[in-house]
Every structure is written in C-alpha cells, then in structure tokens.
Design a protein around this motif. Structure first.
Motif, PDB file in Angstrom:
ATOM      1  N   PRO A  97      -3.773   3.954  -8.581  1.00  0.00           N
ATOM      2  CA  PRO A  97      -2.811   3.851  -9.689  1.00  0.00           C
ATOM      3  C   PRO A  97      -1.556   4.697  -9.501  1.00  0.00           C
ATOM      4  O   PRO A  97      -0.550   4.465 -10.177  1.00  0.00           O
ATOM      5  CB  PRO A  97      -3.624   4.322 -10.903  1.00  0.00           C
ATOM      6  CG  PRO A  97      -5.053   4.086 -10.522  1.00  0.00           C
ATOM      7  CD  PRO A  97      -5.114   4.352  -9.047  1.00  0.00           C
ATOM      8  N   ASN A  98      -1.588   5.658  -8.598  1.00  0.00           N
ATOM      9  CA  ASN A  98      -0.381   6.445  -8.338  1.00  0.00           C
ATOM     10  C   ASN A  98       0.735   5.598  -7.741  1.00  0.00           C
ATOM     11  O   ASN A  98       1.882   6.051  -7.662  1.00  0.00           O
ATOM     12  CB  ASN A  98      -0.703   7.619  -7.399  1.00  0.00           C
ATOM     13  CG  ASN A  98      -1.494   8.703  -8.109  1.00  0.00           C
ATOM     14  OD1 ASN A  98      -1.080   9.194  -9.161  1.00  0.00           O
ATOM     15  ND2 ASN A  98      -2.639   9.068  -7.557  1.00  0.00           N
ATOM     16  N   LEU A 103       5.812   0.340  -7.959  1.00  0.00           N
ATOM     17  CA  LEU A 103       5.688  -1.076  -8.304  1.00  0.00           C
ATOM     18  C   LEU A 103       6.603  -1.476  -9.455  1.00  0.00           C
ATOM     19  O   LEU A 103       7.141  -2.584  -9.470  1.00  0.00           O
ATOM     20  CB  LEU A 103       4.228  -1.390  -8.649  1.00  0.00           C
ATOM     21  CG  LEU A 103       3.261  -1.414  -7.458  1.00  0.00           C
ATOM     22  CD1 LEU A 103       1.823  -1.280  -7.928  1.00  0.00           C
ATOM     23  CD2 LEU A 103       3.435  -2.684  -6.645  1.00  0.00           C
ATOM     24  N   ILE A 104       6.768  -0.610 -10.421  1.00  0.00           N
ATOM     25  CA  ILE A 104       7.606  -0.961 -11.561  1.00  0.00           C
ATOM     26  C   ILE A 104       9.078  -0.631 -11.335  1.00  0.00           C
ATOM     27  O   ILE A 104       9.953  -1.145 -12.045  1.00  0.00           O
ATOM     28  CB  ILE A 104       7.121  -0.290 -12.864  1.00  0.00           C
ATOM     29  CG1 ILE A 104       7.309   1.229 -12.814  1.00  0.00           C
ATOM     30  CG2 ILE A 104       5.675  -0.657 -13.155  1.00  0.00           C
ATOM     31  CD1 ILE A 104       6.976   1.934 -14.134  1.00  0.00           C
ATOM     32  N   GLY A 117       2.080  -5.544  -4.668  1.00  0.00           N
ATOM     33  CA  GLY A 117       1.737  -4.455  -3.773  1.00  0.00           C
ATOM     34  C   GLY A 117       1.096  -4.986  -2.508  1.00  0.00           C
ATOM     35  O   GLY A 117       0.088  -5.693  -2.567  1.00  0.00           O
ATOM     36  N   VAL A 118       1.671  -4.672  -1.369  1.00  0.00           N
ATOM     37  CA  VAL A 118       1.172  -5.169  -0.083  1.00  0.00           C
ATOM     38  C   VAL A 118       0.176  -4.173   0.511  1.00  0.00           C
ATOM     39  O   VAL A 118       0.495  -3.000   0.702  1.00  0.00           O
ATOM     40  CB  VAL A 118       2.334  -5.403   0.908  1.00  0.00           C
ATOM     41  CG1 VAL A 118       1.796  -5.852   2.258  1.00  0.00           C
ATOM     42  CG2 VAL A 118       3.295  -6.432   0.347  1.00  0.00           C
ATOM     43  N   VAL A 192       6.130  -4.381  -2.087  1.00  0.00           N
ATOM     44  CA  VAL A 192       6.229  -2.986  -1.672  1.00  0.00           C
ATOM     45  C   VAL A 192       4.872  -2.551  -1.126  1.00  0.00           C
ATOM     46  O   VAL A 192       3.820  -3.018  -1.598  1.00  0.00           O
ATOM     47  CB  VAL A 192       6.653  -2.064  -2.842  1.00  0.00           C
ATOM     48  CG1 VAL A 192       8.033  -2.449  -3.357  1.00  0.00           C
ATOM     49  CG2 VAL A 192       5.632  -2.094  -3.972  1.00  0.00           C
ATOM     50  N   PRO A 193       4.843  -1.660  -0.143  1.00  0.00           N
ATOM     51  CA  PRO A 193       3.562  -1.199   0.412  1.00  0.00           C
ATOM     52  C   PRO A 193       2.818  -0.315  -0.576  1.00  0.00           C
ATOM     53  O   PRO A 193       3.427   0.462  -1.315  1.00  0.00           O
ATOM     54  CB  PRO A 193       3.977  -0.418   1.659  1.00  0.00           C
ATOM     55  CG  PRO A 193       5.386   0.008   1.396  1.00  0.00           C
ATOM     56  CD  PRO A 193       6.007  -1.079   0.552  1.00  0.00           C
ATOM     57  N   ILE A 194       1.496  -0.446  -0.587  1.00  0.00           N
ATOM     58  CA  ILE A 194       0.653   0.362  -1.478  1.00  0.00           C
ATOM     59  C   ILE A 194      -0.504   0.958  -0.690  1.00  0.00           C
ATOM     60  O   ILE A 194      -0.791   0.552   0.435  1.00  0.00           O
ATOM     61  CB  ILE A 194       0.092  -0.483  -2.640  1.00  0.00           C
ATOM     62  CG1 ILE A 194      -0.706  -1.679  -2.102  1.00  0.00           C
ATOM     63  CG2 ILE A 194       1.207  -0.929  -3.577  1.00  0.00           C
ATOM     64  CD1 ILE A 194      -1.492  -2.428  -3.155  1.00  0.00           C
TER      65      ILE A 194
END
Length: 225
Positions: A97-98, A103-104, A117-118, A192-194
């Motif tokens: 969740p961090n 993401l937003i 999220g990738v 975006v990378p996660i």
C-alpha cells in the motif's frame, strides 16, 4: 480529495488484520482514505477477525451471504465508495500500500484518469508469469494498447471512470472486463512500477482462470458504454 480503497476478501484469516493495518498506516495528506471491504462469504476466521478491527478508521465492512467471486465483491463495493479516486487492493500481502502515493499522483496532477501498477513477475511461478504475459499480449492485440501488466490488482481510477463501467463479470475475469471497457471508452492507461512479491499459499488465482479472462477480452472488444 478522498481515495476509496476497495478490498475484496475471501478466507484471508492469515493476512487480513495485517493488510488492513498497512493500508491504514499509509499517509497521503491532504488526501483522505476510506476502506470499503467486502467479505465474500468467508468461512474461516476472517469474519471474527474483522469484528475486531474497530481501531481501523473509515472502514466499511459489507458481507456477502453467498460467495460470488472477486468481480461480485468489486461490484458491491462500488455501491458504497464515496472517494474521488478508487483503487483495488487484494487482501493478501502481495502488494504494498505504500505505492498508493505514486499511483494516485498522475491523477492528482490531471495527467490521466487511470493508472495501473506494473509488477515485476520474477517472484511468480513460471507458468503464472507466462499466463500474465499472454493475457496482456492478447489485450494489446485486441485493443491496440501497449500495456505491460493487464492483470495487476492495482488498478487506480477516477471515480467517474469506474462509475461508467457497468461491470458484469463476477470472478477473476473482472480484471479483463475493467481493462477492456476502460480502453473501449478511450481512456489512456498510465503505468507505474510497483512493489510486488508473489505468494504461493492459499493462492486463489490459477492457470484455469486464463480462459475466462481471454473470453472476457473477446466479448467486450465491441462494447459501447
């Protein structure tokens, strides 16, 4: 500004308390958070654990009396969200969740209405990683997209986007339905990378879910909302 976190839950007694605490601990000031959790008729200790989560602020818990699947839980949750942005959060510990802030951020900046999220699929079993890549490839071929991870749980959308999706799929094929309808409506999906770490215990998604996913991609290729 408020972020609504949708959390479908089914038999997640081992992780539900920890993931709720992790979500609660995330600070997004000045963005507020709410958690809309749908217990999809869990029959382990999940319902009892949820009753003890009174310390989690802005937590709404809805229970299904009959198991409907992830898609059904998302559809129920969407009736209760009040946020300007909506994100889907699995109830295990695969996702961090961090990553919410990154993401937003593109939505808050007005750059896009949808952010995915990738994941790095290196921790997945080879056949699961292959399946993920194949359904993403199918999505790109059918919809003229250039996505890297269609099946990601972290789908982040402005509320106006999810309200227009008219979701029908009740199980894991909902991931394909959401993506197909977003693309059919002309939205650009920013990726975006996660952080991601695959789990193996009590994994509910299986290679058998690949076929319904492909069928959903084919079904909605001409959908008009």
């Amino acid at each position: 500004m408020k972020l609504s976190i949708i959390m479908p839950v089914f038999n997640e007694a081992d992780t539900i308390a920890e993931i709720l605490q992790r979500v609660s601990n995330v600070r997004l000031d000045p963005v507020e958070k709410e958690i809309v959790l749908v217990d999809d008729c869990s029959h382990d200790d999940t319902p009892h654990i949820l009753k003890a989560q009174t310390h989690i602020p802005n937590l709404k818990i809805i229970r299904h009396e009959v198991n409907g699947g992830k898609g059904a839980a998302i559809q129920t949750a969407l009736r209760y969200v009040s946020g300007d942005i909506v994100i889907i959060q699995d109830a295990d510990l695969e996702y961090d969740p961090n990553d919410y802030a990154k993401l937003i951020a593109p939505i808050l900046r007005g750059e896009t209405k949808v952010v995915y999220g990738v994941r790095d699929l290196g921790t997945q079993k080879w056949y699961m990683a292959l399946g993920n890549r194949l359904v993403t490839l199918a999505t790109n071929l059918l919809y003229g997209a250039a996505l890297r991870d269609m099946e990601t749980c972290y789908k982040t959308m402005a509320r106006e986007v999810v309200q227009g999706l008219q979701l029908e799929c009740r199980r894991f094929d909902v991931e394909a339905e959401i993506t197909a309808k977003i693309l059919r409506r002309g939205y650009t999906i920013t990726e975006v990378p996660i952080h991601y770490h695959a789990r193996y215990e009590q994994k509910k998604l299986s290679p058998a879910d690949g076929w319904p996913t492909l069928k959903a991609l084919w079904k909605y290729r001409k959908w008009q909302g």
